[in-house]
Design an enzyme around this catalytic site. Structure first.
Site, PDB file in Angstrom:
ATOM      1  N   ASP A   1       0.820  -1.200   0.000  1.00  0.00           N
ATOM      2  CA  ASP A   1       0.000   0.000   0.000  1.00  0.00           C
ATOM      3  C   ASP A   1       0.861   1.260   0.000  1.00  0.00           C
ATOM      4  OD1 ASP A   1      -2.729   1.229   0.447  1.00  0.00           O
ATOM      5  OD2 ASP A   1      -1.688   1.990   2.217  1.00  0.00           O
TER       6      ASP A   1
ATOM      7  N   GLU B   1       1.010  -0.627  -5.161  1.00  0.00           N
ATOM      8  CA  GLU B   1       0.025   0.422  -5.392  1.00  0.00           C
ATOM      9  C   GLU B   1       0.822   1.716  -5.530  1.00  0.00           C
ATOM     10  OE1 GLU B   1      -3.493   3.100  -3.504  1.00  0.00           O
ATOM     11  OE2 GLU B   1      -1.835   2.340  -2.315  1.00  0.00           O
TER      12      GLU B   1
END
Length: 844
Positions: free
Chosen positions: A510, A563
């Site tokens: 993330d 990401e």
């Protein structure tokens, strides 16, 4: 060895074997008596002890032991004796001294007395929680005159040493300290008998044991290269020197002292100080008879002398939030997915079918545990044909509405849904159903909770020491100090931990962009350039490279996914291959294509009549499609916080919205890249997702009037996955330009008609033709260019089919090419394009 204080008097030296053979002592105590003289003290004891040896007869060689009453006292106010005032009587038999060698006279040995009590400085440090080496003071230690026994048991009324048939009372020195000096030559095997107000317990002495953490572990920790860090730090039930208990270890280099507190000591760590293991910054204590299920935390004395109670950063199990204690645990789970693990490494992820269903476990079916989810989730995902699930963060987090993206327990699956072994059961069930498991992993930042990582030992430790570098500007959290080797080790080992201990098949990392740039969400003056004057966070780059290289080396078949929302060069390039920026690749296997997601959703949000002006938003992704290995993500982030659900983003009435959604999904599944779809979007949920209640499953209830509309979309998703899985042209050459060719999409006529068409190729040249029509009209006899080496094309999927809720415009019969060129191809076929639909065709 404990330093010897000044003392007066003498003490005999007695062999331990003679003591065990000649002496039977039921009880002995040491007491303070500052008013009684040595002669009186010796008289009151009633016990005669051997303190010197007589000379042997020159010719007989026979030894005779002479008896003598000792009058031992220390430099302060304590006396050695065998009877406690007003307490139980003690009996002892005389001990016989060792005879000297025949023909020699043995000079009398000097008597040396040592105070058994803990010294003032050590005493204060132990009471204040600032002692670095409690084992050097407490426990049993050989000293001149015997063996001194010391223990620190707050709240105990009495403590005795039990060794074989010998029980000796320790003197109560006050404040929970007890001690005695016994005339042993060696430290015997012993236990402690501790008397509390309402109970008596016989226990092992934690302070007689050697460190339970090896030198090699400490060496690797010091270098920041302990790839199995979870086996060295944290709480581990084990047997140590023949004693069962739990080894507690924690990294806290700035602490003045560390104690372990838990249910086993009524949350008072005073009596359980840990020892510092040198320059490693690691503190260790093996606590006997503490086992699985015990709650614990570390009580840390900060550099300023204040104390803080902290959860274990390496805890592998936690209490259910909002409770914050760590729990001693070990795994006994027996895996049944060996075949899956062997098979997953056969083909790289970017060359395999890869269709992902993203799930927030606590809200997918609210109220279900890991084991209950294991009974429902694998069957549901398998029925829809997804190859993988991606779990939003499962690591422990204090605040549910963070969805798990603000982690406090990096090594513990959230206790909201069960135990770590329950989570293993869920992963195993998914594997046995043929479904891979990806997990969101959050190494970018952590929350500021005072019981967790923030200023863990009183100073910045896991976060950067520069406040501007430490504070995350968007989320009110703290960023990790990626330049500190121990912190980098903590995170790299954590990535390995999830893959090895829980058989996770991939990590979606993330917020990578926030890690890579020093000026991320910061204004000028709020950040400092790197050593080269640039904005790149060189420490974060090195960390990501190390993490990817380590995970891929240790865990065959695993995939890491970034990401990353910027144009950083080389996210999925190998770490040893340099690029135009001068950096090696970050080493990820796949990257979320955030550009494709934003562009395509923007295009779909326009009314069809206006889409011709935005046609490039659907074609631009192919300009950079092969710069990285991509995933096409329709994730949770796109269906919350006012962004509306996927179907609700589409313009028009309910029929048009569903048709647009179906056409969009058909385009997405055919486009180069892997697919990811968030839960609830597979059946056209109209409302935004909420972690409080999850998907609106009632939409699929046959009693609901519009159930067929939602079921139709779900049936399409199932068929998309089915056709995708058996069509290698859609995934074999995903990352190779040879696997794609535009047919229609770049001319003004294509834009005017809202038509996009392209070919996908398998490695052997087998094609699939995808045609998307994003206008709400039927176009008859629409000519599409095709190669001339395919004798006929057969429609294999049509998102406008009646069973999906469409108008059922299609052509079930094969269509043959005609020798009329179109779109730069030598041949063409004539199709009837359904309204707002995508059609897939394969060679017949």
């Amino acid at each position: 060895m404990t330093p010897r204080p000044e003392a007066s008097g003498s003490h005999p030296e007695q062999p331990a074997e003679q003591m065990s053979r000649k002496t039977t002592v039921k009880k002995a105590t040491v007491r303070k008596d500052t008013t009684v003289k040595r002669a009186a003290a010796a008289k009151k004891t009633g016990v005669k002890k051997t303190v010197a040896k007589k000379a042997a007869a020159k010719k007989a060689g026979a030894a005779k032991a002479a008896e003598k009453k000792p009058g031992t006292r220390n430099a302060g106010t304590k006396r050695a004796g065998t009877k406690k005032a007003g307490a139980r009587k003690t009996k002892a038999r005389r001990a016989v001294g060792r005879p000297p060698a025949v023909g020699r006279s043995a000079p009398p040995e000097p008597e040396i007395a040592v105070s058994p009590a803990v010294g003032t400085d050590d005493r204060e440090r132990l009471l204040n929680g600032t002692h670095h080496t409690p084992h050097s003071v407490l426990g049993a230690h050989p000293v001149p005159g015997g063996v001194v026994f010391r223990t620190f048991k707050p709240y105990a009324r009495a403590v005795s040493v039990v060794s074989g048939g010998l029980t000796v009372d320790l003197h109560d020195d006050g404040d929970g300290f007890f001690s005695t000096l016994l005339p042993f030559r060696e430290i015997p095997a012993y236990r402690l008998l501790v008397t509390y107000e309402e109970t008596v317990r016989e226990i092992e002495d934690a302070y007689r044991l050697l460190p339970a953490l090896g030198e090699f572990d400490l060496h690797l920790i010091g270098e920041g290269r302990h790839e199995e860090l979870w086996t060295a730090l944290g709480a581990h039930p084990m047997a140590h020197q023949g004693v069962s208990g739990t080894r507690f270890t924690v990294w806290a280099p700035n602490a003045r002292g560390v104690r372990v507190a838990g249910g086993f000591n009524f949350w008072d760590g005073t009596g359980h100080p840990m020892r510092s293991l040198g320059s490693s910054g690691v503190w260790e204590l093996f606590v006997p008879e503490v086992g699985e299920g015990e709650l614990y935390k570390f009580e840390i004395t900060r550099p300023d002398g204040s104390r803080t109670l902290r959860a274990d950063p390496m805890a592998r199990r936690t209490e259910v939030p909002p409770a914050t204690s760590s729990i001693v645990t070990s795994s006994r789970y027996e895996w049944g997915d060996a075949r899956w693990l062997e098979r997953r490494a056969e083909v790289p992820a970017h060359q395999s079918p890869f269709s992902v269903y993203e799930v927030h476990l606590p809200s997918w079916r609210p109220g279900l545990t890991y084991r209950q989810l294991a009974e429902q989730l694998p069957a549901y995902v398998k029925d829809l044909g997804f190859t993988h699930v991606e779990l939003m963060p499962v690591a422990e987090h204090p605040y549910g509405p963070s969805w798990g993206y603000q982690v406090t327990g990096f090594y513990a699956p959230t206790a909201r849904l069960g135990t770590p072994d329950d989570f293993r059961y869920l992963v195993d069930a998914l594997h046995r159903a043929g479904i891979g498991v990806l997990m969101d992993w959050v190494p970018a930042h952590f929350p500021r909770d005072e019981w967790a990582l923030a200023e863990f030992d009183g100073r910045p430790l896991y976060e950067h020491e520069d406040p501007l570098r430490a504070a995350h500007p968007d989320w009110g959290t703290l960023e990790f100090d990626f330049g500190r080797r121990e912190v980098r080790n903590f995170l790299v080992a954590n990535a390995v931990y999830w893959c090895e201990e829980f058989h996770i098949d991939g990590l979606r990392v993330d917020a990578v962009a926030s890690m890579l740039y020093l000026d991320y969400s910061r204004e000028p003056g709020q950040w400092t350039p790197n050593e080269h004057g640039g904005r790149e966070n060189l420490d974060a780059v090195a960390f990501l490279q190390e993490m990817n290289a380590t995970v891929y080396r240790r865990v065959p078949g695993v995939v890491t996914i970034a990401e990353e929302s910027t144009a950083w060069d080389g996210v999925t390039r190998a770490t040893h291959h340099g690029g135009p920026s001068g950096f090696g690749g970050l080493g990820f296997g796949l990257k979320w294509n955030m550009g494709w997601m934003h562009d395509s959703l923007r295009y779909m949000s326009h009314e069809p009549v206006h889409r011709r002006y935005h046609h490039g938003e659907m074609t631009f992704s192919m300009v950079y499609a092969y710069s990285e290995n991509y995933v096409l993500p329709i994730s949770h982030d796109e269906v919350v916080h006012g962004k509306r659900s996927l179907v609700s983003k589409m313009p028009g009435d309910w029929w048009q919205q569903r048709a647009d959604l179906r056409a969009y999904l058909g385009f997405m599944w055919a486009h180069p890249g892997k697919q990811l779809l968030f839960m609830g979007q597979e059946f056209a949920q109209g409302a935004e997702w909420s972690e409080a209640h999850g998907p609106d499953w009632w939409l699929l209830d046959p009693a609901y009037g519009a159930e067929a509309d939602h079921r139709g979309v779900r049936d399409l998703v199932r068929d998309l996955n089915t056709e995708y899985g058996r069509t290698p042209a859609l995934w074999r050459c995903d990352t190779e330009p040879s696997g794609f060719r535009w047919v229609a999409g770049h001319t003004d006529e294509d834009a005017e008609d809202n038509v996009l068409a392209f070919l996908r190729y398998d490695s052997d040249g087998s094609p699939l033709l995808a045609v998307s029509h994003f206008a709400p009209v039927v176009r008859h006899e629409y000519r599409i260019g095709v190669p001339d080496d395919v004798p006929a094309w057969h429609e294999v999927l049509n998102t406008d089919a009646a069973r999906y809720g469409g108008s059922d415009v299609g052509r079930p019969d094969p269509v043959k090419p005609e020798p009329q060129g179109r779109h730069g191809f030598p041949a063409s076929i004539r199709l009837t394009l359904p309204p707002l639909a995508t059609v897939w065709l394969r060679p017949a």
